[in-house]
Design an enzyme around this catalytic site. Structure first.
Site, PDB file in Angstrom:
ATOM      1  N   LYS B  28      34.716  29.041  44.370  1.00  0.00           N
ATOM      2  CA  LYS B  28      34.774  30.428  44.520  1.00  0.00           C
ATOM      3  C   LYS B  28      35.133  30.967  45.974  1.00  0.00           C
ATOM      4  O   LYS B  28      34.838  30.253  46.789  1.00  0.00           O
ATOM      5  CB  LYS B  28      33.087  30.935  44.221  1.00  0.00           C
ATOM      6  CG  LYS B  28      33.120  32.360  44.270  1.00  0.00           C
ATOM      7  CD  LYS B  28      31.631  32.902  43.888  1.00  0.00           C
ATOM      8  CE  LYS B  28      31.573  34.312  43.560  1.00  0.00           C
ATOM      9  NZ  LYS B  28      30.158  34.955  43.485  1.00  0.00           N
ATOM     10  N   SER B 103      29.362  37.578  39.047  1.00  0.00           N
ATOM     11  CA  SER B 103      30.666  37.704  39.941  1.00  0.00           C
ATOM     12  C   SER B 103      31.676  36.343  39.837  1.00  0.00           C
ATOM     13  O   SER B 103      32.770  36.590  40.201  1.00  0.00           O
ATOM     14  CB  SER B 103      30.352  38.037  41.232  1.00  0.00           C
ATOM     15  OG  SER B 103      29.769  36.926  42.018  1.00  0.00           O
ATOM     16  N   SER B 127      25.076  35.970  39.700  1.00  0.00           N
ATOM     17  CA  SER B 127      26.350  35.744  39.698  1.00  0.00           C
ATOM     18  C   SER B 127      26.766  34.277  39.342  1.00  0.00           C
ATOM     19  O   SER B 127      27.820  34.117  38.978  1.00  0.00           O
ATOM     20  CB  SER B 127      27.037  36.062  41.197  1.00  0.00           C
ATOM     21  OG  SER B 127      27.124  37.434  41.252  1.00  0.00           O
TER      22      SER B 127
END
Lengths: 92, 422
Positions: B28, B103, B127
């Site tokens: 990420k 997310s 997330s």
């Protein structure tokens, strides 16, 4: 806050505190959205006081020198530098 | 690649051998990679190249893993759909035309599309688990303090943890084995998980497992999601588990408590972005404050501004007790409720998300509706507990995730139970 909607002046005031410039239309849009969101947050009034048992331990290490980023690496991403320092905007 | 999974595609080789030798990993883009830009999905950090590796990245490299790219994400982790990314939304490989969840949407999509074997995401209020559920993959949110946050760009630092994604529980557990464990560079890490062996726990043995089902987390959920959830519970029952219903009255206030705390922390954490030391810098005239305000206007997107402003408001004089202090009371209450429920059940189960994946573009206009979709995931972060999302099946062709929650540092138990399903 519960009875009166969030007015644009309040949004501007908070944006000033947070150092975020906003356009007028952003101020108006945020005022409407903040009213909805803050009204929802009001339901926290129903939460009872709760004893919080914080389990805390000291995590501070002895204050001894050790390696860290060298100056060049720390300045690598700075938009402006001078004599090995960060260069910021005028204070006033 | 059509899904827009990566913000930066760049290969970072690890050690020649190790437990993850040859394994490809998507990371990420809020996790620092030395020499490879780390944008947090934001214009603010579009050009930012970290001078050091996050602890988890160092551990990946030492374990022989190959980083294949920096995965797309909601800006600074603030979103449930991946649509707040400055670099554009991500299509869901498991349900084209739908959001991958947020997310950590790019991380989940990378695994679902086969672009990476496994991935790292971060979970502040769901997330990791939300995109795992929406993309039909496995995602683990570790106990607060199990995984080092050193090198993770902070959003809500009292809530967030880095965790793994994979196509099955055993692979996710093997990645957790590599990244977990205390770190002197993150004072909030704990030693409790240092001796755990997660991949070995993926036995699928649920004989005698007691599952508590919090009724509050089924209320208001989509009917197809609830049906799929109960089918998965029935599957676990067939293998020797048993379930009972439990009540967690505090979770009715979890979403508002979560958002007050997360926004307050965000307003403080994101104060560092001033365009002086790193990041976007506006070409502005004026004094220090005016220049910062212009830099932050240009660098941050709508959702980030919204959360910074609301957090600033919640912490400001006159409102602190009303919002922030009450939210901390709610957080303590949620913790107590979970402790109590977990004293009479080995794990707690619910649908991960109350709804199937949204269509792309469906829900951006109403932030409050978006926040409410996090109802089943945020209580876990408030309680600092571990949770896993595993694929439970589909409703109308759309993936549904099952969430299991365990006691602090009970990841092995979660992995054992979840591996019965995936």
């Amino acid at each position: 806050m519960s009875d009166d909607a969030v007015n644009p002046e309040e949004v501007r005031h908070v944006a000033g505190l947070a150092r975020v410039d906003l356009d007028d239309d952003e101020v108006d849009r945020f005022a409407g959205q903040f009213a909805d969101i803050l009204e929802y947050f009001e339901t926290l009034d129903e939460v009872p006081e709760v004893d919080r048992e914080a389990e805390l331990t000291n995590v501070m290490r002895p204050d001894e020198e050790r390696d860290s980023l060298d100056r060049e690496a720390a300045l690598e991403n700075a938009p402006e530098t001078e004599d090995g320092y960060f260069k910021g905007p005028n204070v006033s | 690649m059509s899904e827009n999974i990566y913000i930066t595609e760049e290969r970072i080789d690890g050690a020649d051998d190790g437990p993850l030798a040859g394994t490809t990993v998507a990371v990420k883009d809020n996790i620092s990679t030395e020499g490879v830009r780390t944008t947090c999905g934001s214009r603010m950090l579009e050009e930012y190249v970290p001078p050091y590796d996050a602890t988890v990245v160092k551990r990946l490299k030492d374990a022989g893993a190959i980083v294949v790219g920096k995965a797309n994400m909601d800006e600074f982790g603030m979103g449930t759909t991946n649509e707040t990314s400055y670099f554009g939304s991500v299509d869901n490989p498991a349900a084209p035309g739908h959001v991958p969840g947020g997310s950590s949407g790019g991380s989940a999509a990378a695994v679902a599309a086969g672009e990476a074997d496994v991935a790292l995401g971060t979970d502040t209020g769901g997330s990791i688990r939300c995109p795992a559920a929406f993309c039909g993959v496995v995602g683990i949110k570790p106990t607060y303090g199990l995984v080092s946050r050193y090198g993770l760009v902070a959003y809500g630092n009292s809530l967030e943890q880095i965790g793994p994604f994979a196509n099955n529980v055993e692979d996710a557990a093997a990645l957790l084995d590599v990244i977990a464990g205390s770190d002197e560079r993150d004072a909030t890490t704990r030693a409790e998980g240092d001796d755990a062996t997660y991949a070995a726990a993926a036995t699928g043995d649920v004989d005698g497992l007691t599952i508590g089902v919090p009724t509050e987390l089924l209320e208001g959920a989509d009917e197809g999601v609830v049906d799929t959830f109960w089918d998965a519970i029935a599957d676990l029952e067939d293998r020797g588990a048993e379930y009972h219903e439990v009540s967690l009255p505090s979770v009715e206030h979890a979403v508002e408590a979560y958002y007050v705390i997360a926004m307050s922390e965000a307003s403080s954490n994101l104060a560092r972005f001033d365009g002086v030391r790193y990041g976007h810098s506006a070409d502005a005239e004026g004094n220090w404050n005016e220049t910062f305000a212009q830099t932050r206007k240009e660098g941050f997107g709508d959702e980030v501004k919204r959360r910074i402003l609301l957090g600033t408001y919640a912490l400001s004089a006159g409102y602190h007790d009303k919002y922030y202090k009450k939210a901390q009371d709610a957080r303590a209450w949620v913790k107590q409720d979970f402790d109590e429920a977990l004293s009479e059940a080995d794990v707690l189960a619910s649908p991960t998300m109350p709804v199937p994946p949204f269509e792309l573009g469906e829900s951006l206009d109403d932030p409050l509706q978006m926040y409410l979709a996090d109802a089943n995931t945020v209580p876990v972060n408030l309680a600092d507990l571990p949770a896993i999302s595993v694929p439970a099946g589909e409703t109308d062709g759309l993936p549904v995730g099952l969430q299991l929650v365990g006691p602090a540092f009970g990841e092995e138990r979660l992995i054992r139970a979840a591996s019965a399903l995936a």
